[in-house]
Motif scaffolding. Structure first.
Motif, PDB file in Angstrom:
ATOM      1  N   GLU A  27     -43.262 -12.618  17.452  1.00 34.24           N
ATOM      2  CA  GLU A  27     -44.664 -12.162  17.381  1.00 34.24           C
ATOM      3  C   GLU A  27     -44.736 -10.640  17.478  1.00 34.24           C
ATOM      4  OE1 GLU A  27     -47.485 -13.676  16.739  1.00 34.24           O
ATOM      5  OE2 GLU A  27     -46.918 -15.774  16.904  1.00 34.24           O
ATOM      6  N   ASP A  28     -43.938 -10.051  18.353  1.00 32.45           N
ATOM      7  CA  ASP A  28     -43.926  -8.592  18.507  1.00 32.45           C
ATOM      8  C   ASP A  28     -43.444  -7.909  17.228  1.00 32.45           C
ATOM      9  OD1 ASP A  28     -44.839  -8.900  21.111  1.00 32.45           O
ATOM     10  OD2 ASP A  28     -42.867  -8.541  22.034  1.00 32.45           O
ATOM     11  N   ARG A  29     -42.441  -8.473  16.588  1.00 31.84           N
ATOM     12  CA  ARG A  29     -41.934  -7.890  15.342  1.00 31.84           C
ATOM     13  C   ARG A  29     -42.949  -8.032  14.212  1.00 31.84           C
ATOM     14  NH1 ARG A  29     -37.137 -10.461  13.719  1.00 31.84           N
ATOM     15  NH2 ARG A  29     -37.518 -12.144  15.187  1.00 31.84           N
ATOM     16  N   VAL A  30     -43.668  -9.147  14.188  1.00 29.63           N
ATOM     17  CA  VAL A  30     -44.734  -9.313  13.187  1.00 29.63           C
ATOM     18  C   VAL A  30     -45.840  -8.287  13.440  1.00 29.63           C
ATOM     19  CG1 VAL A  30     -46.566 -10.854  12.388  1.00 29.63           C
ATOM     20  CG2 VAL A  30     -44.246 -11.729  12.672  1.00 29.63           C
ATOM     21  N   THR A  31     -46.227  -8.130  14.684  1.00 28.56           N
ATOM     22  CA  THR A  31     -47.255  -7.149  15.039  1.00 28.56           C
ATOM     23  C   THR A  31     -46.822  -5.740  14.628  1.00 28.56           C
ATOM     24  OG1 THR A  31     -48.047  -8.530  16.852  1.00 28.56           O
ATOM     25  CG2 THR A  31     -48.585  -6.175  16.957  1.00 28.56           C
ATOM     26  N   ALA A  32     -45.561  -5.407  14.870  1.00 25.39           N
ATOM     27  CA  ALA A  32     -45.040  -4.081  14.495  1.00 25.39           C
ATOM     28  C   ALA A  32     -45.046  -3.915  12.970  1.00 25.39           C
ATOM     29  CB  ALA A  32     -43.636  -3.889  15.052  1.00 25.39           C
ATOM     30  N   ALA A  33     -44.696  -4.955  12.248  1.00 22.98           N
ATOM     31  CA  ALA A  33     -44.703  -4.878  10.780  1.00 22.98           C
ATOM     32  C   ALA A  33     -46.111  -4.625  10.280  1.00 22.98           C
ATOM     33  CB  ALA A  33     -44.143  -6.171  10.181  1.00 22.98           C
ATOM     34  N   TRP A  34     -47.081  -5.339  10.836  1.00 26.90           N
ATOM     35  CA  TRP A  34     -48.470  -5.143  10.409  1.00 26.90           C
ATOM     36  C   TRP A  34     -48.995  -3.770  10.818  1.00 26.90           C
ATOM     37  CZ3 TRP A  34     -50.831  -7.327   6.675  1.00 26.90           C
ATOM     38  CH2 TRP A  34     -50.416  -8.589   6.254  1.00 26.90           C
ATOM     39  N   ALA A  35     -48.542  -3.256  11.942  1.00 30.87           N
ATOM     40  CA  ALA A  35     -48.968  -1.919  12.368  1.00 30.87           C
ATOM     41  C   ALA A  35     -48.469  -0.859  11.380  1.00 30.87           C
ATOM     42  CB  ALA A  35     -48.457  -1.617  13.776  1.00 30.87           C
ATOM     43  N   ASP A  42     -45.417   0.655  -3.171  1.00 28.27           N
ATOM     44  CA  ASP A  42     -44.375   0.057  -2.328  1.00 28.27           C
ATOM     45  C   ASP A  42     -44.834  -1.234  -1.655  1.00 28.27           C
ATOM     46  OD1 ASP A  42     -42.648   2.195  -2.916  1.00 28.27           O
ATOM     47  OD2 ASP A  42     -43.493   3.398  -1.287  1.00 28.27           O
ATOM     48  N   ALA A  43     -45.918  -1.818  -2.157  1.00 31.45           N
ATOM     49  CA  ALA A  43     -46.467  -3.037  -1.559  1.00 31.45           C
ATOM     50  C   ALA A  43     -45.434  -4.165  -1.527  1.00 31.45           C
ATOM     51  CB  ALA A  43     -47.716  -3.484  -2.308  1.00 31.45           C
ATOM     52  N   ALA A  44     -44.593  -4.254  -2.551  1.00 32.21           N
ATOM     53  CA  ALA A  44     -43.567  -5.300  -2.581  1.00 32.21           C
ATOM     54  C   ALA A  44     -42.586  -5.136  -1.419  1.00 32.21           C
ATOM     55  CB  ALA A  44     -42.829  -5.285  -3.916  1.00 32.21           C
ATOM     56  N   ASP A  45     -42.328  -3.899  -1.019  1.00 31.18           N
ATOM     57  CA  ASP A  45     -41.438  -3.663   0.118  1.00 31.18           C
ATOM     58  C   ASP A  45     -42.060  -4.202   1.407  1.00 31.18           C
ATOM     59  OD1 ASP A  45     -39.663  -2.379  -1.594  1.00 31.18           O
ATOM     60  OD2 ASP A  45     -40.406  -0.374  -1.081  1.00 31.18           O
ATOM     61  N   ALA A  58     -39.205 -11.728   5.130  1.00 33.33           N
ATOM     62  CA  ALA A  58     -38.003 -11.854   5.969  1.00 33.33           C
ATOM     63  C   ALA A  58     -38.363 -12.439   7.339  1.00 33.33           C
ATOM     64  CB  ALA A  58     -37.321 -10.495   6.120  1.00 33.33           C
ATOM     65  N   LEU A  59     -39.465 -12.004   7.896  1.00 29.89           N
ATOM     66  CA  LEU A  59     -39.914 -12.551   9.184  1.00 29.89           C
ATOM     67  C   LEU A  59     -40.303 -14.026   9.036  1.00 29.89           C
ATOM     68  CD1 LEU A  59     -41.932  -9.467  10.380  1.00 29.89           C
ATOM     69  CD2 LEU A  59     -39.996 -10.478  11.605  1.00 29.89           C
ATOM     70  N   ALA A  60     -41.006 -14.347   7.962  1.00 35.73           N
ATOM     71  CA  ALA A  60     -41.412 -15.738   7.730  1.00 35.73           C
ATOM     72  C   ALA A  60     -40.194 -16.632   7.502  1.00 35.73           C
ATOM     73  CB  ALA A  60     -42.373 -15.810   6.547  1.00 35.73           C
ATOM     74  N   GLU A  96     -48.601 -15.812   7.301  1.00 35.63           N
ATOM     75  CA  GLU A  96     -48.181 -14.403   7.256  1.00 35.63           C
ATOM     76  C   GLU A  96     -47.940 -13.950   5.816  1.00 35.63           C
ATOM     77  OE1 GLU A  96     -48.422 -12.291   9.635  1.00 35.63           O
ATOM     78  OE2 GLU A  96     -48.704 -13.695  11.295  1.00 35.63           O
ATOM     79  N   ARG A  97     -47.345 -14.817   5.010  1.00 36.01           N
ATOM     80  CA  ARG A  97     -47.143 -14.466   3.593  1.00 36.01           C
ATOM     81  C   ARG A  97     -48.486 -14.301   2.879  1.00 36.01           C
ATOM     82  NH1 ARG A  97     -42.202 -17.954   4.003  1.00 36.01           N
ATOM     83  NH2 ARG A  97     -40.493 -16.603   3.351  1.00 36.01           N
ATOM     84  N   ALA A  98     -49.421 -15.200   3.152  1.00 28.11           N
ATOM     85  CA  ALA A  98     -50.752 -15.091   2.551  1.00 28.11           C
ATOM     86  C   ALA A  98     -51.397 -13.769   2.931  1.00 28.11           C
ATOM     87  CB  ALA A  98     -51.632 -16.262   2.995  1.00 28.11           C
ATOM     88  N   CYS A  99     -51.319 -13.425   4.201  1.00 24.92           N
ATOM     89  CA  CYS A  99     -51.900 -12.157   4.671  1.00 24.92           C
ATOM     90  C   CYS A  99     -51.272 -10.968   3.942  1.00 24.92           C
ATOM     91  CB  CYS A  99     -51.701 -12.006   6.174  1.00 24.92           C
ATOM     92  SG  CYS A  99     -52.577 -13.195   7.201  1.00 24.92           S
ATOM     93  N   ALA A 100     -49.963 -11.019   3.735  1.00 29.31           N
ATOM     94  CA  ALA A 100     -49.278  -9.912   3.074  1.00 29.31           C
ATOM     95  C   ALA A 100     -49.734  -9.776   1.617  1.00 29.31           C
ATOM     96  CB  ALA A 100     -47.762 -10.106   3.151  1.00 29.31           C
ATOM     97  N   TRP A 101     -49.849 -10.901   0.914  1.00 27.22           N
ATOM     98  CA  TRP A 101     -50.349 -10.835  -0.460  1.00 27.22           C
ATOM     99  C   TRP A 101     -51.780 -10.321  -0.476  1.00 27.22           C
ATOM    100  CZ3 TRP A 101     -47.657 -10.630  -4.661  1.00 27.22           C
ATOM    101  CH2 TRP A 101     -46.415 -11.250  -4.742  1.00 27.22           C
TER     102      TRP A 101
END
Length: 172
Positions: free
Chosen positions: A6-14, A23-26, A33-35, A48-53
């Motif tokens: 959860e902390d790593r996901v939060t950091a990725a979103w931050a 660079d959206a694909a990156d 990778a987290l998913a 999480e993938r849906a949110c990223a798209w």
């Protein structure tokens, strides 16, 4: 999932806004990778993938992922994330020309137990309603949500919000 994940996901979103549009694909690869660390049938990974798209401008790609996450029990795994998924799915539905479906999905959330997402529910529902030409209903929701945050005039604004849907539209 555990707190480290959860902390790593939060950091990725931050860091999401640190990625340039090209660079959206990156950024999506980081979330993928987290998913991928989750079980293949995890609704959380789909969410999480849906949110990223969605966050990278691809509502059309996010919609099926949000749907599948909810179908696989995201709401049962965590009511908060389930509610977030409904809000975000409704917004994506509106963005892809399916506002009526967004209204149907979010309207029951007005009766759900209150939490910090209440205003987001109302704001997204208001946008969906507006996209359907139901601006007075949408404005009523937004004013009603805003009224609770005003230092004064809460009662008046709440009444105005109610009257927008109870009173007939003024003649043009």
């Amino acid at each position: 999932m555990d707190q480290d994940w959860e902390d790593r996901v939060t950091a990725a979103w931050a860091a999401c806004d640190d990625y340039a549009e090209e660079d959206a694909a990156d950024f999506r690869a980081v979330i993928d990778a987290l998913a991928d660390e989750l079980p293949a049938d995890s609704p959380l990974g789909l969410f999480e993938r849906a949110c990223a798209w969605d966050s990278t401008g691809h509502s059309d790609r996010a919609v099926p992922l949000y749907r599948e996450a909810l179908e696989r029990g995201l709401g049962e795994a965590g009511a908060y994330k389930g509610r977030r998924a409904k809000i975000q799915l409704s917004s994506s539905l509106r963005n892809t020309g399916h506002a009526e479906e967004g209204v149907k999905l979010l309207s029951p959330e007005l009766l759900a137990p209150s939490d910090e997402l209440d205003d987001a529910v109302r704001a997204t529902l208001a946008l969906c309603l507006s996209s359907m030409g139901r601006d007075r209903e949408g404005l009523s929701l937004v004013l009603g949500a805003l009224a609770a945050h005003l230092p004064r005039y809460q009662r008046s604004m709440a009444n105005y919000a109610r009257l927008l849907v109870e009173s007939p539209e003024p003649p043009e």
